[in-house]
Motif scaffolding. Structure first.
Motif, PDB file in Angstrom:
ATOM      1  N   ARG A   1       0.814  -1.218   0.000  1.00 58.61           N
ATOM      2  CA  ARG A   1       0.000   0.000   0.000  1.00 58.61           C
ATOM      3  C   ARG A   1       0.848   1.269   0.000  1.00 58.61           C
ATOM      4  O   ARG A   1       0.321   2.359   0.057  1.00 58.61           O
ATOM      5  N   GLU A   2       2.168   1.108  -0.036  1.00 60.00           N
ATOM      6  CA  GLU A   2       3.058   2.257  -0.223  1.00 60.00           C
ATOM      7  C   GLU A   2       3.890   2.067  -1.487  1.00 60.00           C
ATOM      8  O   GLU A   2       4.804   2.836  -1.758  1.00 60.00           O
ATOM      9  N   SER A   3       3.539   1.033  -2.243  1.00 56.02           N
ATOM     10  CA  SER A   3       4.291   0.725  -3.452  1.00 56.02           C
ATOM     11  C   SER A   3       3.350   0.096  -4.475  1.00 56.02           C
ATOM     12  O   SER A   3       2.210  -0.236  -4.174  1.00 56.02           O
ATOM     13  N   PHE A   4       3.848  -0.061  -5.696  1.00 51.37           N
ATOM     14  CA  PHE A   4       3.093  -0.696  -6.767  1.00 51.37           C
ATOM     15  C   PHE A   4       3.832  -1.961  -7.196  1.00 51.37           C
ATOM     16  O   PHE A   4       5.063  -2.001  -7.201  1.00 51.37           O
ATOM     17  N   SER A   5       3.063  -2.983  -7.574  1.00 49.64           N
ATOM     18  CA  SER A   5       3.659  -4.241  -8.015  1.00 49.64           C
ATOM     19  C   SER A   5       2.907  -4.788  -9.215  1.00 49.64           C
ATOM     20  O   SER A   5       1.710  -4.552  -9.372  1.00 49.64           O
TER      21      SER A   5
ATOM     22  N   ALA B   1       8.188 -10.614  -9.980  1.00 47.76           N
ATOM     23  CA  ALA B   1       7.486  -9.463  -9.404  1.00 47.76           C
ATOM     24  C   ALA B   1       8.280  -8.202  -9.680  1.00 47.76           C
ATOM     25  O   ALA B   1       9.470  -8.118  -9.338  1.00 47.76           O
ATOM     26  N   LEU B   2       7.653  -7.236 -10.333  1.00 49.39           N
ATOM     27  CA  LEU B   2       8.246  -5.912 -10.533  1.00 49.39           C
ATOM     28  C   LEU B   2       7.588  -4.966  -9.528  1.00 49.39           C
ATOM     29  O   LEU B   2       6.362  -4.958  -9.398  1.00 49.39           O
ATOM     30  N   SER B   3       8.376  -4.180  -8.825  1.00 52.25           N
ATOM     31  CA  SER B   3       7.799  -3.295  -7.815  1.00 52.25           C
ATOM     32  C   SER B   3       8.586  -1.996  -7.729  1.00 52.25           C
ATOM     33  O   SER B   3       9.785  -1.950  -8.021  1.00 52.25           O
ATOM     34  N   TYR B   4       7.887  -0.940  -7.332  1.00 52.05           N
ATOM     35  CA  TYR B   4       8.532   0.363  -7.159  1.00 52.05           C
ATOM     36  C   TYR B   4       7.733   1.161  -6.140  1.00 52.05           C
ATOM     37  O   TYR B   4       6.536   0.947  -5.930  1.00 52.05           O
ATOM     38  N   TRP B   5       8.419   2.104  -5.503  1.00 48.58           N
ATOM     39  CA  TRP B   5       7.789   2.925  -4.478  1.00 48.58           C
ATOM     40  C   TRP B   5       6.777   3.893  -5.080  1.00 48.58           C
ATOM     41  O   TRP B   5       6.942   4.366  -6.210  1.00 48.58           O
ATOM     42  N   ASP B   6       5.733   4.184  -4.305  1.00 49.69           N
ATOM     43  CA  ASP B   6       4.801   5.252  -4.640  1.00 49.69           C
ATOM     44  C   ASP B   6       5.477   6.565  -4.251  1.00 49.69           C
ATOM     45  O   ASP B   6       5.459   6.977  -3.096  1.00 49.69           O
ATOM     46  N   THR B   7       6.115   7.227  -5.218  1.00 50.22           N
ATOM     47  CA  THR B   7       6.911   8.414  -4.903  1.00 50.22           C
ATOM     48  C   THR B   7       6.064   9.634  -4.582  1.00 50.22           C
ATOM     49  O   THR B   7       6.591  10.663  -4.159  1.00 50.22           O
TER      50      THR B   7
ATOM     51  N   PRO C   1      10.849   6.566   0.153  1.00 48.24           N
ATOM     52  CA  PRO C   1      12.096   7.093  -0.410  1.00 48.24           C
ATOM     53  C   PRO C   1      11.893   7.643  -1.813  1.00 48.24           C
ATOM     54  O   PRO C   1      11.048   7.164  -2.570  1.00 48.24           O
ATOM     55  N   ASP C   2      12.652   8.662  -2.164  1.00 47.06           N
ATOM     56  CA  ASP C   2      12.582   9.263  -3.500  1.00 47.06           C
ATOM     57  C   ASP C   2      13.385   8.374  -4.450  1.00 47.06           C
ATOM     58  O   ASP C   2      14.523   8.664  -4.793  1.00 47.06           O
ATOM     59  N   CYS C   3      12.740   7.261  -4.843  1.00 48.93           N
ATOM     60  CA  CYS C   3      13.429   6.236  -5.621  1.00 48.93           C
ATOM     61  C   CYS C   3      12.585   5.869  -6.832  1.00 48.93           C
ATOM     62  O   CYS C   3      11.436   5.458  -6.674  1.00 48.93           O
ATOM     63  N   ALA C   4      13.153   6.009  -8.009  1.00 50.97           N
ATOM     64  CA  ALA C   4      12.427   5.704  -9.239  1.00 50.97           C
ATOM     65  C   ALA C   4      12.780   4.323  -9.786  1.00 50.97           C
ATOM     66  O   ALA C   4      12.305   3.938 -10.849  1.00 50.97           O
ATOM     67  N   ASP C   5      13.603   3.565  -9.058  1.00 50.15           N
ATOM     68  CA  ASP C   5      14.016   2.242  -9.532  1.00 50.15           C
ATOM     69  C   ASP C   5      12.849   1.261  -9.514  1.00 50.15           C
ATOM     70  O   ASP C   5      11.979   1.321  -8.645  1.00 50.15           O
ATOM     71  N   THR C   6      12.859   0.339 -10.482  1.00 46.95           N
ATOM     72  CA  THR C   6      11.911  -0.777 -10.486  1.00 46.95           C
ATOM     73  C   THR C   6      12.677  -2.027 -10.080  1.00 46.95           C
ATOM     74  O   THR C   6      13.591  -2.468 -10.778  1.00 46.95           O
ATOM     75  N   PHE C   7      12.303  -2.592  -8.920  1.00 46.50           N
ATOM     76  CA  PHE C   7      12.992  -3.757  -8.389  1.00 46.50           C
ATOM     77  C   PHE C   7      12.418  -5.024  -9.021  1.00 46.50           C
ATOM     78  O   PHE C   7      11.231  -5.106  -9.331  1.00 46.50           O
ATOM     79  N   VAL C   8      13.272  -6.033  -9.185  1.00 52.23           N
ATOM     80  CA  VAL C   8      12.874  -7.281  -9.831  1.00 52.23           C
ATOM     81  C   VAL C   8      13.170  -8.444  -8.892  1.00 52.23           C
ATOM     82  O   VAL C   8      14.321  -8.693  -8.538  1.00 52.23           O
ATOM     83  N   ASP C   9      12.120  -9.151  -8.468  1.00 54.58           N
ATOM     84  CA  ASP C   9      12.258 -10.331  -7.619  1.00 54.58           C
ATOM     85  C   ASP C   9      11.761 -11.549  -8.378  1.00 54.58           C
ATOM     86  O   ASP C   9      10.722 -11.495  -9.046  1.00 54.58           O
ATOM     87  N   VAL C  10      12.496 -12.645  -8.274  1.00 52.95           N
ATOM     88  CA  VAL C  10      12.179 -13.873  -9.013  1.00 52.95           C
ATOM     89  C   VAL C  10      11.964 -15.013  -8.030  1.00 52.95           C
ATOM     90  O   VAL C  10      12.807 -15.264  -7.158  1.00 52.95           O
ATOM     91  N   TYR C  11      10.828 -15.703  -8.167  1.00 53.32           N
ATOM     92  CA  TYR C  11      10.495 -16.841  -7.305  1.00 53.32           C
ATOM     93  C   TYR C  11      10.628 -18.128  -8.095  1.00 53.32           C
ATOM     94  O   TYR C  11      10.014 -18.292  -9.159  1.00 53.32           O
ATOM     95  N   SER C  12      11.428 -19.068  -7.590  1.00 55.07           N
ATOM     96  CA  SER C  12      11.565 -20.390  -8.189  1.00 55.07           C
ATOM     97  C   SER C  12      10.524 -21.306  -7.573  1.00 55.07           C
ATOM     98  O   SER C  12      10.556 -21.573  -6.366  1.00 55.07           O
ATOM     99  N   VAL C  13       9.592 -21.809  -8.388  1.00 56.01           N
ATOM    100  CA  VAL C  13       8.554 -22.699  -7.876  1.00 56.01           C
ATOM    101  C   VAL C  13       9.163 -24.037  -7.457  1.00 56.01           C
ATOM    102  O   VAL C  13       8.767 -24.632  -6.460  1.00 56.01           O
ATOM    103  N   THR C  14      10.149 -24.515  -8.206  1.00 55.49           N
ATOM    104  CA  THR C  14      10.781 -25.787  -7.873  1.00 55.49           C
ATOM    105  C   THR C  14      11.532 -25.720  -6.551  1.00 55.49           C
ATOM    106  O   THR C  14      11.475 -26.638  -5.728  1.00 55.49           O
ATOM    107  N   ARG C  15      12.218 -24.617  -6.296  1.00 51.15           N
ATOM    108  CA  ARG C  15      13.013 -24.487  -5.069  1.00 51.15           C
ATOM    109  C   ARG C  15      12.236 -23.832  -3.934  1.00 51.15           C
ATOM    110  O   ARG C  15      12.614 -23.935  -2.768  1.00 51.15           O
ATOM    111  N   GLY C  16      11.182 -23.105  -4.263  1.00 46.77           N
ATOM    112  CA  GLY C  16      10.375 -22.461  -3.237  1.00 46.77           C
ATOM    113  C   GLY C  16      11.045 -21.268  -2.588  1.00 46.77           C
ATOM    114  O   GLY C  16      10.796 -20.984  -1.409  1.00 46.77           O
ATOM    115  N   VAL C  17      11.869 -20.535  -3.336  1.00 50.38           N
ATOM    116  CA  VAL C  17      12.596 -19.392  -2.770  1.00 50.38           C
ATOM    117  C   VAL C  17      12.552 -18.197  -3.716  1.00 50.38           C
ATOM    118  O   VAL C  17      12.436 -18.336  -4.933  1.00 50.38           O
TER     119      VAL C  17
END
Length: 356
Positions: free
Chosen positions: A129-133, A150-156, A162-178
């Motif tokens: 609720r303070e960011s977009f995904s 998952a792509l996510s970034y702060w609601d600036t 934080p005054d951050c325009a970066d788009t963070f990238v998180d990857v989930y492995s279904v086989t490994r569960g991490v």
């Protein structure tokens, strides 16, 4: 000769030609069949050999999830998925697995087998609720792994973030569960409407803008094996400053760029993946009384496209006759908040449990 006397490879060949529901019934007939028909070898063989039909998955205003056994048949009977209420988006689909999300949860489900698991948030996830995904689901063929991105970034606009325009990238492995975090996206993904990623040919695609001067619209492709972004060529002649506001979907395995409107919608289809010259345009026109949101699937034999509309309903467009008709799915409310397409398969969302 009894069926149990047949060589295993012959049994796999026979059973892999059956619909997923029929295989499920066969699993209940004998312990030896259940063991054989649950092996990764058989499930992969069934996925490859079975000619899969496209099925609809729809989210009602209440957040309940329903699916119909065929995406191109009027009057198809639906079933309700036994999942938590308040789902708001079909965030991706691959090999019969569907990613469903709401504000607090992510579910990976196989609607045919009714198997489902809840995906926990990344430990590096931004404050809700303070960011977009936005999300995507696909298969990494090199490592034989299903992955959620998952792509996510702060609601600036929020002074506490934080005054951050970066788009963070998180990857989930279904086989490994991490989860793991990879390099930030080089693109600006802050579009007015968030959308799920379109999975084609080993990559999940989103519409975005270049960070260079002019902010040109781009088709960003996240390669699941290399876990980096590439860029797909856009159709010749489209407005490079505006198509970031369009829709990106998959029809018959092809990447499609959709400029949707009331009087006319143009669907650009990339016939040969990665080849800019292969884009072809299909126009939807003929006096639809609703604004079109996005196409869900295309039946090439009958030349018909199932479309979701602004009125949160379904219509079918006949390309040859240029005519619309309403589509009714029995057992589902007349209105939907989102919809998608999946194929019937036996792939389990609980892959990490199978390899442990």
């Amino acid at each position: 000769m009894a069926t149990t006397d047949l060589p295993q490879e012959i049994l796999i060949d026979i059973f892999s030609r059956l619909p997923a529901k029929s295989v499920g019934k066969c699993r209940c007939l004998a312990k030896t069949w259940r063991t054989l028909l649950s092996t990764p070898q058989f499930i992969k063989s069934h996925l490859i050999r079975k000619p899969h039909q496209q099925n609809l998955i729809l989210i009602a205003p209440s957040g309940s999830v329903h699916f119909a056994a065929s995406a191109a048949v009027d009057g198809a009977v639906s079933r309700k998925l036994q999942s938590p209420e308040n789902m708001i988006e079909v965030a991706g689909s691959c090999d019969g697995l569907v990613l469903l999300v709401d504000e607090d949860r992510k579910l990976l489900v196989n609607p045919i087998t009714q198997q489902q698991i809840e995906i926990t948030d990344s430990p590096l996830a931004l404050t809700k609720r303070e960011s977009f995904s936005m999300y995507g689901l696909g298969h990494d063929r090199i490592n034989d792994d299903y992955k959620i991105v998952a792509l996510s970034y702060w609601d600036t606009d929020n002074e506490h973030n934080p005054d951050c325009a970066d788009t963070f990238v998180d990857v989930y492995s279904v086989t490994r569960g991490v989860w793991k975090r990879v390099d930030n996206s080089p693109y600006d993904h802050a579009v007015p409407h968030l959308s799920c990623g379109a999975f084609v040919s080993g990559a999940i695609h989103w519409l975005a803008s270049s960070r260079e001067e002019g902010y040109t619209s781009v088709i960003a492709a996240f390669d699941l094996a290399r876990e980096v972004f590439d860029e797909m060529p856009a159709p010749s002649g489209v407005d490079l400053g505006k198509f970031v506001f369009w829709k990106l979907v998959v029809l018959e395995g092809c990447l499609c760029l959709v400029d949707a409107g009331r009087d006319r919608s143009d669907v650009w289809i990339m016939k040969e993946y990665g080849v800019g010259e292969s884009w072809t345009k299909l126009s939807i026109e003929g006096g639809c009384v609703y604004d079109i949101i996005k196409p869900l699937c295309f039946d090439g034999d009958d030349e018909e496209i199932v479309l979701m509309t602004e009125g949160e309903s379904l219509v079918v467009y006949n390309v040859k006759a240029k005519l619309f008709r309403d589509m009714v799915v029995d057992g589902v409310p007349a209105m939907f908040v989102d919809g998608g397409v999946f194929v019937d398969s036996l792939v389990s969302p609980a892959l990490c449990e199978q390899v442990m």
